[in-house]
Design an enzyme around this catalytic site. Sequence first.
Site, PDB file in Angstrom:
ATOM      1  N   LYS A   1      -2.434  -1.937  -3.227  1.00 24.31           N
ATOM      2  CA  LYS A   1      -3.505  -1.103  -2.648  1.00 24.31           C
ATOM      3  C   LYS A   1      -3.138   0.366  -2.842  1.00 24.31           C
ATOM      4  O   LYS A   1      -2.465   0.964  -2.001  1.00 24.31           O
ATOM      5  CB  LYS A   1      -3.661  -1.443  -1.163  1.00 24.31           C
ATOM      6  CG  LYS A   1      -4.669  -0.566  -0.429  1.00 24.31           C
ATOM      7  CD  LYS A   1      -5.103  -1.177   0.892  1.00 24.31           C
ATOM      8  CE  LYS A   1      -5.967  -0.221   1.682  1.00 24.31           C
ATOM      9  NZ  LYS A   1      -6.636  -0.846   2.822  1.00 24.31           N
TER      10      LYS A   1
ATOM     11  N   GLU B   1       0.819  -1.215   0.000  1.00 25.71           N
ATOM     12  CA  GLU B   1       0.000   0.000   0.000  1.00 25.71           C
ATOM     13  C   GLU B   1       0.856   1.268   0.000  1.00 25.71           C
ATOM     14  O   GLU B   1       1.253   1.745   1.063  1.00 25.71           O
ATOM     15  CB  GLU B   1      -0.940   0.015   1.221  1.00 25.71           C
ATOM     16  CG  GLU B   1      -1.833   1.254   1.249  1.00 25.71           C
ATOM     17  CD  GLU B   1      -2.787   1.322   2.442  1.00 25.71           C
ATOM     18  OE1 GLU B   1      -2.671   0.470   3.346  1.00 25.71           O
ATOM     19  OE2 GLU B   1      -3.619   2.227   2.473  1.00 25.71           O
TER      20      GLU B   1
ATOM     21  N   SER C   1      -9.753   4.167   0.350  1.00 22.19           N
ATOM     22  CA  SER C   1     -10.727   5.234   0.058  1.00 22.19           C
ATOM     23  C   SER C   1     -10.164   6.612   0.383  1.00 22.19           C
ATOM     24  O   SER C   1     -10.567   7.597  -0.256  1.00 22.19           O
ATOM     25  CB  SER C   1     -12.061   4.980   0.754  1.00 22.19           C
ATOM     26  OG  SER C   1     -11.940   4.852   2.149  1.00 22.19           O
ATOM     27  N   GLY C   2      -9.311   6.722   1.386  1.00 22.94           N
ATOM     28  CA  GLY C   2      -8.528   7.943   1.593  1.00 22.94           C
ATOM     29  C   GLY C   2      -9.270   9.208   1.971  1.00 22.94           C
ATOM     30  O   GLY C   2      -8.751  10.294   1.777  1.00 22.94           O
ATOM     31  N   GLY C   3     -10.511   9.086   2.478  1.00 26.30           N
ATOM     32  CA  GLY C   3     -11.236  10.286   2.898  1.00 26.30           C
ATOM     33  C   GLY C   3     -12.295  10.743   1.897  1.00 26.30           C
ATOM     34  O   GLY C   3     -12.982  11.732   2.129  1.00 26.30           O
TER      35      GLY C   3
ATOM     36  N   ARG D   1     -12.717   3.640   5.788  1.00 30.00           N
ATOM     37  CA  ARG D   1     -13.753   4.653   6.055  1.00 30.00           C
ATOM     38  C   ARG D   1     -14.954   4.537   5.116  1.00 30.00           C
ATOM     39  O   ARG D   1     -16.095   4.692   5.543  1.00 30.00           O
ATOM     40  CB  ARG D   1     -13.144   6.058   5.956  1.00 30.00           C
ATOM     41  CG  ARG D   1     -12.342   6.440   7.183  1.00 30.00           C
ATOM     42  CD  ARG D   1     -11.461   7.642   6.923  1.00 30.00           C
ATOM     43  NE  ARG D   1     -10.319   7.315   6.081  1.00 30.00           N
ATOM     44  CZ  ARG D   1      -9.392   8.185   5.692  1.00 30.00           C
ATOM     45  NH1 ARG D   1      -9.485   9.448   6.077  1.00 30.00           N
ATOM     46  NH2 ARG D   1      -8.389   7.811   4.945  1.00 30.00           N
TER      47      ARG D   1
HETATM   48  P1  13P Z   1      -9.336   4.236   4.021  1.00 35.22           P
HETATM   49  O1  13P Z   1     -10.171   3.436   3.041  1.00 35.22           O
HETATM   50  O2  13P Z   1     -10.133   4.824   5.147  1.00 35.22           O
HETATM   51  O3  13P Z   1      -8.438   5.214   3.337  1.00 35.22           O
HETATM   52  O4  13P Z   1      -8.378   3.204   4.732  1.00 35.22           O
HETATM   53  C1  13P Z   1      -7.762   2.234   3.999  1.00 35.22           C
HETATM   54  C2  13P Z   1      -6.591   1.773   4.740  1.00 35.22           C
HETATM   55  O5  13P Z   1      -6.481   0.616   5.062  1.00 35.22           O
HETATM   56  C3  13P Z   1      -5.539   2.732   5.065  1.00 35.22           C
HETATM   57  O6  13P Z   1      -4.383   2.045   5.361  1.00 35.22           O
END
Ligand code: 13P
Length: 343
Positions: A219, A177, A261-263, A294
């Site tokens: 990811k 990721e 998803s990142g916010g 999220r």
């Molecule tokens: P979000 O989808 O909230 O960005 O989180 C994904 C995640 O695993 C961050 O490491």
Amino acid sequence: MDTQGLIETAKALVAGDKGLLAMDESTPTCNKRFAALGIAQTEEARRAYRDMIVTTPRLGECISGAILYDETLRQLTNRGLSFAHALEEAGIVPGIKVDAGTRPLAGHPGELATEGLDGLRERLLAYAAMGARFAKWRAVITIGDAIPSRGCIDANAHALARYAALCQEAGLVPIVEPEVLMDGDHTLARLGAVTEEVLHAVFDQLFRQRVLLEGMLLKPNMVLAGLASAETNSVDDVADATLACLLRNVPAAVPGIAFLSGGQSPQLASARLNAMNLRFKSRMPWALGFSFARAIQKPALEIWRGVEANVASAQQALFHRADCNRAARRGEYDPVADAPKRA
Ligand code: 13P
């Protein structure tokens, strides 16, 4: 190395139209989300919340794998099962976040490096013995004036590749990721250019560290304007820019890409994933799915609020988001039907 086992697990995680659920928030991050809603920030509240998630009826119809945090992997559900066992019972493959979070990168103001390589070989063996079959490591790249630097990108890419090689040695599928943060006021073009440079560096390092591409998942972030940017991007703009970047930089041997998803709002995350699968399905060599935290959990957490009586409706909200993202994998998500209802 159990090459065949790694390939099978990686394929299973992105098979059909299911996706991953990230529920691996570290204790400080989970506490921050609880505090914003007035929920007690205790070990028991975190356990009860995760119990609500994993016992959601029919979750396994939409979710192939769930990423746990160390604390959760050591806890028991209300029924007295380990969380890994409860997930397996629900038809969901248990995974574990294994990085130790970010720290400031020395000599690079405003930039971060992810830690956790020390002792990782032993920790991976322990996690595998506790039932984990895949792992996650998150690197964070920040966009700002004159950053990211090449030094930051290379340090993070190298750590991701070392982690991935150690995972495969231990029989765990690594989720790699490299998150280019959406926070900020940068344009879509800038985020695209940075993401491209980062992915290029990551795959170079994965090659150097002899990581089996068929036995890992990527990811990444989607390519869009910063969350504080004045620029507006249509759903199709984001789909086109993201796919252009991925097609140029992710080898076809990688079985699947699962976005963070990142916010983004839950609805936009689903709509953008849907547009990518709708517009590019015939051109993609990999499965294109989700590994949202999220964008799957947020509505459910807001309903749950630490109250036992809210569990059933929180679970309905969680299932709904998982099901929307499952539809988005098929290119069948309906954004109009899923629009937030006005009060
Ligand atoms: P979000 O989808 O909230 O960005 O989180 C994904 C995640 O695993 C961050 O490491």
